[in-house]
Design an enzyme around this catalytic site. Structure first.
Site, PDB file in Angstrom:
ATOM      1  N   TYR A 244       0.999  -1.253  -0.085  1.00 58.44           N
ATOM      2  CA  TYR A 244       0.192   0.129  -0.092  1.00 58.44           C
ATOM      3  C   TYR A 244       0.903   1.094  -0.072  1.00 58.44           C
ATOM      4  O   TYR A 244       1.216   1.655   1.095  1.00 58.44           O
ATOM      5  CB  TYR A 244      -1.012   0.195   1.232  1.00 58.44           C
ATOM      6  CG  TYR A 244      -1.815   1.294   1.639  1.00 58.44           C
ATOM      7  CD1 TYR A 244      -2.312   1.977   0.281  1.00 58.44           C
ATOM      8  CD2 TYR A 244      -1.893   1.820   2.681  1.00 58.44           C
ATOM      9  CE1 TYR A 244      -3.292   2.994   0.663  1.00 58.44           C
ATOM     10  CE2 TYR A 244      -2.674   2.913   3.031  1.00 58.44           C
ATOM     11  CZ  TYR A 244      -3.411   3.652   1.916  1.00 58.44           C
ATOM     12  OH  TYR A 244      -4.010   4.674   1.793  1.00 58.44           O
TER      13      TYR A 244
ATOM     14  N   ASP B 240      -2.423  -1.259  -3.840  1.00 59.88           N
ATOM     15  CA  ASP B 240      -2.581   0.286  -4.289  1.00 59.88           C
ATOM     16  C   ASP B 240      -1.472   1.215  -4.277  1.00 59.88           C
ATOM     17  O   ASP B 240      -0.540   1.288  -3.301  1.00 59.88           O
ATOM     18  CB  ASP B 240      -3.511   0.828  -3.137  1.00 59.88           C
ATOM     19  CG  ASP B 240      -3.964   2.273  -3.356  1.00 59.88           C
ATOM     20  OD1 ASP B 240      -3.332   2.637  -4.450  1.00 59.88           O
ATOM     21  OD2 ASP B 240      -4.635   2.835  -2.600  1.00 59.88           O
TER      22      ASP B 240
ATOM     23  N   ASN C 112      -0.972   4.156  -5.899  1.00 59.40           N
ATOM     24  CA  ASN C 112      -1.384   5.638  -5.540  1.00 59.40           C
ATOM     25  C   ASN C 112      -0.921   6.419  -6.751  1.00 59.40           C
ATOM     26  O   ASN C 112      -0.534   7.747  -6.428  1.00 59.40           O
ATOM     27  CB  ASN C 112      -0.862   5.860  -4.237  1.00 59.40           C
ATOM     28  CG  ASN C 112      -2.038   5.860  -3.109  1.00 59.40           C
ATOM     29  OD1 ASN C 112      -3.241   6.845  -3.536  1.00 59.40           O
ATOM     30  ND2 ASN C 112      -1.701   5.974  -1.956  1.00 59.40           N
TER      31      ASN C 112
ATOM     32  N   ASP D  35     -14.023   2.721  -1.902  1.00 60.88           N
ATOM     33  CA  ASP D  35     -13.646   3.752  -2.679  1.00 60.88           C
ATOM     34  C   ASP D  35     -12.946   3.128  -3.954  1.00 60.88           C
ATOM     35  O   ASP D  35     -12.624   3.647  -4.958  1.00 60.88           O
ATOM     36  CB  ASP D  35     -13.287   4.913  -2.120  1.00 60.88           C
ATOM     37  CG  ASP D  35     -12.059   4.656  -1.617  1.00 60.88           C
ATOM     38  OD1 ASP D  35     -11.762   3.648  -1.050  1.00 60.88           O
ATOM     39  OD2 ASP D  35     -11.222   5.801  -1.485  1.00 60.88           O
ATOM     40  N   HIS D  36     -12.439   1.869  -3.611  1.00 57.68           N
ATOM     41  CA  HIS D  36     -11.734   1.066  -4.791  1.00 57.68           C
ATOM     42  C   HIS D  36     -12.233  -0.322  -5.123  1.00 57.68           C
ATOM     43  O   HIS D  36     -13.183  -0.425  -4.406  1.00 57.68           O
ATOM     44  CB  HIS D  36     -10.207   0.784  -4.360  1.00 57.68           C
ATOM     45  CG  HIS D  36      -9.503   1.736  -3.981  1.00 57.68           C
ATOM     46  ND1 HIS D  36      -8.230   2.252  -4.557  1.00 57.68           N
ATOM     47  CD2 HIS D  36      -9.418   2.923  -2.836  1.00 57.68           C
ATOM     48  CE1 HIS D  36      -7.390   3.022  -3.943  1.00 57.68           C
ATOM     49  NE2 HIS D  36      -8.394   3.485  -3.181  1.00 57.68           N
TER      50      HIS D  36
ATOM     51  N   CYS E  92     -24.008  22.302  -8.296  1.00 61.81           N
ATOM     52  CA  CYS E  92     -25.007  21.291  -8.685  1.00 61.81           C
ATOM     53  C   CYS E  92     -25.037  19.779  -7.893  1.00 61.81           C
ATOM     54  O   CYS E  92     -23.574  19.371  -7.386  1.00 61.81           O
ATOM     55  CB  CYS E  92     -24.519  20.954 -10.020  1.00 61.81           C
ATOM     56  SG  CYS E  92     -25.694  19.760 -10.958  1.00 61.81           S
TER      57      CYS E  92
ATOM     58  N   CYS F 135     -22.879  19.885 -13.445  1.00 53.77           N
ATOM     59  CA  CYS F 135     -22.605  21.091 -14.408  1.00 53.77           C
ATOM     60  C   CYS F 135     -21.690  22.083 -13.801  1.00 53.77           C
ATOM     61  O   CYS F 135     -21.158  21.840 -12.424  1.00 53.77           O
ATOM     62  CB  CYS F 135     -23.749  21.930 -14.871  1.00 53.77           C
ATOM     63  SG  CYS F 135     -24.803  22.611 -13.299  1.00 53.77           S
TER      64      CYS F 135
END
Length: 580
Positions: free
Chosen positions: A141, A182, A184, A304-305, A556, A570
């Site tokens: 990592y 990972d 990075n 999130d991975h 947005c 947007c």
């Protein structure tokens, strides 16, 4: 043989149970990063999983930070395992060895690089074309370069160099090598959702290192790695060529939008607006001869991975016994009696005494520490010893309740809201007797007439002789307070006769209070609608240090995405006007 790497963003990702999650991934070797668990927080259900052996590396400086783990099926049990890349954390048999040249690293640098729990190495035996070979799996990592902390950028580059030094040393030692995890850093523009938005994309030090570590820095002809590998063996001294291959790009050299990490803050996974920073790297010969497939698993959520997997044609040969690093051999899980000395730490008594001598006399914290260290010691700066009458009588072994004698009787709560008297004359025996006579007069008057209204009390106090009034105003403060307290107590007893406000008056006051507090503590302003989609915006707050820190703004509400994607967010932006 199948391997999987996955940054799980916390071991709690496996909410339905670690075994169920591992079985669902269906791999022989499962490497996870960012476990965010330290050894003291590692529980038995996570450390010991039926059908698997596990190997952990923990952060030694921060809790809930970093950490990696490798889970191997019983059919893929390694014969050697090691924590870290430097060898400094290895004090047992069954180490992997082959550490390389650390001449460009100081001893302190090596210790810091292994102090965050970023690498676990396992060594296996595989059958390649009827020959038993050694395969070393390095689960890493890699650090993230925080733009607000320049020292972390240098730390990341040092970790890359150390990783390359170790991987190439093991490869030179005769073992096949797989580096996965990972990293990075997204390697090529094809691995980034919007490379044009990054300044000097190719000049990033992490990408330059990947160009050096991998067999080719260009996105061309990954199928000819064997020829390039032979060329690298015959290359001119001083020109470094990579020894490893990005396995995913070996099978998918031109696939776009193949990302493995997305921002959860902007909901970028919904629009696939991410980067590919999770890799499986293998030495050139192993990639060409044994790998049959590799891909990403964006459908697997919980982090999130997303996981990345690779499959080889060679079978694994399990070891009959796990190496000593296996978590089932840790004393807290092995069921062995531990020594008491393991929980104790040697303390230098001289340093403690020197700390006690250097304390500041006015420090409340040091005073409390003196009380804790010497309960029967000095109670104040003068050094006088506390003496309790019950100490000489109470038998040993029994707790006695010590009652602190009160210097004055407890007064009424209303006495604390009276104005302080000025020009107070110290009481004398004569003034005390006069006060007592005045109290007797007041008591006699209270018994002779009924006190039912406030007017009655006023007349009672007015009937006091002038010389008594002077005495009350110029006498002892505590005597005057007690007299006032008695009169106020009588006033509180008769307060029930005063008229109470009606329900209508109460509602009016309550309505006025609501209007007042709404004018002072008004809530967030109503969100405007974005110009493109006509949908209500979301409120955000600036958390980055600078002149705008703490300010609020509207953007947005849709997830972040490429500018060409009409379903993405947007570019509407508006600061919150505090005046409204």
């Amino acid at each position: 043989m199948k391997l999987i790497t996955w940054n799980i963003n916390g071991i709690r990702t496996f909410r339905d149970g670690i075994k169920k999650a591992l079985d669902s991934l269906d791999a022989d070797i499962i490497c996870v990063q960012e476990t965010k668990v330290t050894r003291d927080l590692l529980d038995e259900r996570t450390a010991i999983v039926d059908g698997y052996s596990s190997y952990f590396s923990y952060s030694r400086g921060r809790s809930g930070y970093s950490g990696v783990a490798t889970y191997c099926k019983d059919s893929a049990t390694p014969f050697a395992a090691e924590e870290g890349l430097t060898g400094l954390l290895t004090n047992h048999e069954g180490a992997v060895g082959c550490y390389g040249d650390h001449a460009e690293f100081s001893g302190e640098d090596l210790q810091l690089l292994d102090n965050e729990g970023r690498a676990v190495i396992t060594q296996h035996r595989i059958m390649c074309q009827e020959n038993v070979k050694t395969l070393t799996v390095i689960n890493v990592y890699c650090p993230r370069a925080d733009p607000e902390k320049p020292e972390r950028k240098q730390f990341k580059l040092q970790f890359y160099k150390l990783l390359q030094c170790r991987a190439e040393a093991v490869l030179k030692g005769g073992s096949h090598v797989i580096v996965l995890g990972d990293v990075n850093t997204s390697h090529q523009p094809i691995d980034h959702c919007d490379p044009s938005d990054v300044d000097d994309f190719g000049e990033n030090p992490g990408r330059k290192w990947l160009n050096e570590f991998l067999h080719s820095g260009k996105q061309e002809d990954y199928r000819n790695v064997e020829e390039q590998y032979k060329e690298s063996e015959e290359s001119i001294d001083g020109i470094h060529t990579g020894k490893f291959v990005d396995v995913f790009r070996f099978f998918h050299p031109t696939r776009t939008n193949a990302f493995t990490c997305w921002s959860t803050l902007t909901g970028a996974r919904q629009t696939n607006y991410g980067t590919r920073i999770d890799y499986i790297f293998a030495d050139c010969q192993l990639t060409k001869e044994q790998f049959v497939a590799a891909d990403i698993m964006p459908e697997v959520e919980g982090s999130d991975h997303c996981p990345v997997w690779g499959q080889l044609s060679c079978p694994l040969l399990p070891s009959y016994k796990p190496p000593p690093l296996c978590t089932r051999f840790l004393p807290e899980f092995a069921g062995k009696q531990q020594k008491l000395s393991r929980f104790l730490v040697r303390v230098d008594q001289k340093s403690i005494q020197s700390e006690q001598m250097d304390v500041l006399p006015g420090s409340q914290e040091e005073g409390e520490r003196r009380e804790n260290l010497h309960p029967s010691g000095p109670a104040d700066i003068s050094g006088k010893k506390r003496v309790f009458p019950s100490d000489s009588v109470a038998p040993q072994g029994k707790k006695t309740k010590k009652i602190k004698p009160s210097s004055k009787p407890q007064g009424s709560l209303l006495s604390f809201f009276k104005p302080k008297l000025t020009n107070v004359v110290p009481p004398t025996d004569t003034s005390t007797k006069q006060c007592e006579e005045t109290l007797d007069k007041i008591t006699t008057m209270q018994n002779s007439q009924q006190v039912s209204t406030t007017k009655g009390k006023e007349s009672m106090v007015t009937d006091i002789a002038p010389e008594d009034k002077a005495l009350l105003s110029g006498g002892s403060s505590h005597v005057f307070t007690s007299i006032t307290t008695e009169v106020n107590d009588k006033h509180m007893m008769t307060k029930h006769s005063t008229p109470q406000p009606t329900v209508g008056q109460y509602n009016v006051k309550k309505g006025e209070s609501k209007v007042f507090w709404k004018s002072v503590l008004h809530g967030p302003p109503p969100p405007p609608s974005c110009k493109v989609h006509g949908e209500p915006c979301v409120l955000r707050t600036v958390k980055k240090e600078g002149p705008n820190m703490g300010k609020q703004f509207f953007v947005c509400a849709r997830p972040q995405g490429h500018a060409s994607n009409p379903e993405a967010r947007c570019n509407f932006f508006a600061w919150v006007d505090k005046g409204k």
